[in-house]
Design a protein around this motif. Structure first.
Motif, short mmCIF file in Angstrom:
data_model
loop_
_atom_site.label_atom_id
_atom_site.label_comp_id
_atom_site.label_asym_id
_atom_site.label_seq_id
_atom_site.Cartn_x
_atom_site.Cartn_y
_atom_site.Cartn_z
N MET A 172 0.83 -1.21 0.00
CA MET A 172 0.00 0.00 0.00
C MET A 172 0.86 1.26 0.00
SD MET A 172 -3.06 -1.17 2.49
CE MET A 172 -3.70 0.46 2.78
N VAL A 173 1.95 1.23 0.77
CA VAL A 173 2.83 2.40 0.84
C VAL A 173 3.46 2.65 -0.53
CG1 VAL A 173 4.94 3.32 1.85
CG2 VAL A 173 3.28 2.18 3.31
N VAL A 174 3.98 1.57 -1.14
CA VAL A 174 4.63 1.72 -2.45
C VAL A 174 3.64 2.26 -3.49
CG1 VAL A 174 5.64 0.44 -4.38
CG2 VAL A 174 6.41 0.00 -2.06
N LEU A 175 2.41 1.74 -3.43
CA LEU A 175 1.43 2.15 -4.43
C LEU A 175 0.96 3.59 -4.23
CD1 LEU A 175 -0.75 -1.06 -4.89
CD2 LEU A 175 1.12 -0.19 -6.31
N ASN A 176 1.05 4.10 -3.00
CA ASN A 176 0.48 5.41 -2.73
C ASN A 176 1.48 6.54 -2.68
OD1 ASN A 176 -2.42 5.02 -2.49
ND2 ASN A 176 -1.87 3.62 -0.83
N CYS A 177 2.78 6.21 -2.67
CA CYS A 177 3.77 7.27 -2.58
C CYS A 177 4.31 7.59 -3.96
CB CYS A 177 4.91 6.86 -1.65
SG CYS A 177 4.44 6.96 0.07
N LYS A 178 4.29 8.85 -4.31
CA LYS A 178 4.81 9.25 -5.63
C LYS A 178 6.24 9.78 -5.49
CE LYS A 178 1.22 8.06 -7.88
NZ LYS A 178 1.25 6.85 -7.02
N ASP A 179 6.45 10.65 -4.51
CA ASP A 179 7.78 11.21 -4.31
C ASP A 179 8.56 10.30 -3.37
OD1 ASP A 179 9.99 12.65 -3.24
OD2 ASP A 179 9.05 14.52 -3.88
N VAL A 180 9.61 9.61 -3.91
CA VAL A 180 10.26 8.58 -3.10
C VAL A 180 11.11 9.17 -1.98
CG1 VAL A 180 10.32 6.86 -4.94
CG2 VAL A 180 12.29 8.37 -4.62
N VAL A 181 11.40 10.48 -2.04
CA VAL A 181 12.22 11.07 -0.99
C VAL A 181 11.37 11.74 0.08
CG1 VAL A 181 14.04 12.74 -0.48
CG2 VAL A 181 14.15 11.40 -2.57
N TYR A 182 10.35 12.50 -0.33
CA TYR A 182 9.66 13.33 0.66
C TYR A 182 8.29 12.83 1.06
CZ TYR A 182 13.47 16.46 -0.23
OH TYR A 182 14.72 16.97 -0.34
N ASP A 183 7.70 11.90 0.29
CA ASP A 183 6.38 11.41 0.69
C ASP A 183 6.47 10.60 1.96
OD1 ASP A 183 4.94 12.60 -1.21
OD2 ASP A 183 4.47 10.80 -2.40
N ARG A 184 5.51 10.82 2.84
CA ARG A 184 5.40 10.01 4.05
C ARG A 184 4.01 9.41 4.05
NH1 ARG A 184 9.66 9.63 4.98
NH2 ARG A 184 11.17 10.55 6.42
N HIS A 185 3.96 8.08 4.10
CA HIS A 185 2.64 7.46 4.17
C HIS A 185 2.35 7.18 5.64
CE1 HIS A 185 -0.61 4.57 3.49
NE2 HIS A 185 -0.73 5.13 2.29
N TRP A 186 1.14 7.49 6.07
CA TRP A 186 0.84 7.33 7.50
C TRP A 186 1.03 5.88 7.95
CZ3 TRP A 186 -2.84 3.88 9.06
CH2 TRP A 186 -3.74 3.46 8.10
N LEU A 187 0.76 4.93 7.02
CA LEU A 187 0.85 3.53 7.40
C LEU A 187 2.30 3.14 7.73
CD1 LEU A 187 -1.17 1.29 7.67
CD2 LEU A 187 -0.74 0.64 5.32
N ALA A 188 3.25 3.69 6.95
CA ALA A 188 4.66 3.36 7.18
C ALA A 188 5.10 3.83 8.56
CB ALA A 188 5.53 3.98 6.10
N VAL A 189 4.58 4.98 8.98
CA VAL A 189 4.95 5.51 10.29
C VAL A 189 4.23 4.72 11.38
CG1 VAL A 189 4.96 7.58 11.71
CG2 VAL A 189 5.21 7.77 9.23
N GLU A 190 2.95 4.47 11.15
CA GLU A 190 2.14 3.82 12.17
C GLU A 190 2.57 2.37 12.38
OE1 GLU A 190 0.28 5.91 13.57
OE2 GLU A 190 -0.88 4.66 14.95
N TYR A 191 3.06 1.72 11.32
CA TYR A 191 3.38 0.30 11.44
C TYR A 191 4.51 0.04 12.43
CZ TYR A 191 3.03 -4.54 10.25
OH TYR A 191 2.81 -5.88 10.34
N VAL A 192 5.33 1.05 12.64
CA VAL A 192 6.39 0.91 13.65
C VAL A 192 5.79 0.54 15.00
CG1 VAL A 192 8.17 2.16 14.91
CG2 VAL A 192 7.88 2.53 12.46
#
Ligand SMILES: *[C@@H]1O[C@H](CO)[C@@H](O)[C@H](O)[C@H]1NC(C)=O
Length: 229
Positions: free
Chosen positions: A57-77
């Motif tokens: 889901m994160v890969v599919l939803n992030c366009k800018d590979v440097v600055y995009d932050r997906h909430w799921l990537a942060v929350e999954y920690v």
């Protein structure tokens, strides 16, 4: 964050306890050790599936590979932290039950038994997570020669390679594509510490991959006659 942390802290141990109970009901002949081992693996599978789905889901939803932050990537920690804590305890339980089977167990939860577990931790982590957990679940049932076991082994080899090794070239390629430079230039364009961090992350993966390949060669390379010898 706190809610995720609380939910995950209840979820993994809860699922583990539930598996143990269900197995006691479904397979009454099994020893406690076997039930703990299988339940631990089932919970690990659930976590792996959740992590994979989140990653996709994160890969599919992030366009800018440097600055995009997906909430799921942060929350999954906050899912991973309780999971890792729980998993270390389950590894300790497995270690203790196996020692008892060999007749060398210290008192459960005693300092010497924890020390003996920690002394072997490096080996345990490597083994437990990548070989014992995935490549040999059926070995105990003496099913090494079944087709299912072989197919499972191949699947592990392929998914491990795709998700844990190719992930790194994929990251570099995504960056190259976004910035518009050839892939081989990426290591020189990103900060040195990113290269070092990536290298230290891929190093253990390569090591584990080698172990899995070695195991696979043994599994597929030998004829049944070799094995019985
Ligand atoms: C690994 O490399 C990518 C660039 O391809 C970079 O964005 C990332 O931050 C690096 N990882 C770490 C942990 O530094």
């Amino acid at each position: 964050m706190w809610r995720t942390l609380a939910l995950a802290s209840a979820f993994f141990p809860g699922l583990f306890a539930l598996c143990i109970r269900l197995l006691r009901w479904a397979a009454p002949g099994w020893s406690l050790k076997d039930r703990i081992l299988l339940s631990g693996r089932l919970v690990s599978t659930v976590q792996a599936t959740m992590a994979t789905v989140s990653g996709i889901m994160v890969v599919l939803n992030c366009k800018d590979v440097v600055y995009d932050r997906h909430w799921l990537a942060v929350e999954y920690v906050w899912v991973l932290v309780p999971y890792m804590t729980y998993d270390i305890y389950v590894m300790y339980l497995c270690h203790w039950h196996k020692s008892r089977e060999r007749g060398v167990a210290e008192k459960k939860h005693s300092l010497p038994s924890v020390r003996s577990f920690l002394l072997q931790e490096r080996l345990m982590v490597t083994h437990h997570l990548f070989i014992l957990v995935v490549l040999t679940p059926v070995t105990q049932l003496k099913m090494q020669d079944t087709l299912l076991h072989k197919v499972n082994g191949i699947l592990i080899l392929v998914t491990f390679f795709l998700c844990r090794i190719l992930l790194f070239p994929f990251m570099y390629a995504a960056y190259a594509r976004q910035v518009g430079i050839p892939v081989y230039m990426v290591p020189f364009r990103i900060p040195l510490h990113c290269n070092i961090a990536n290298a230290s992350l891929i190093a253990p993966q390569l090591y584990w991959f080698r172990l899995i390949c070695r195991k696979a060669v043994r599994l597929y390379g030998s004829s049944p006659a070799d094995k019985s010898r």
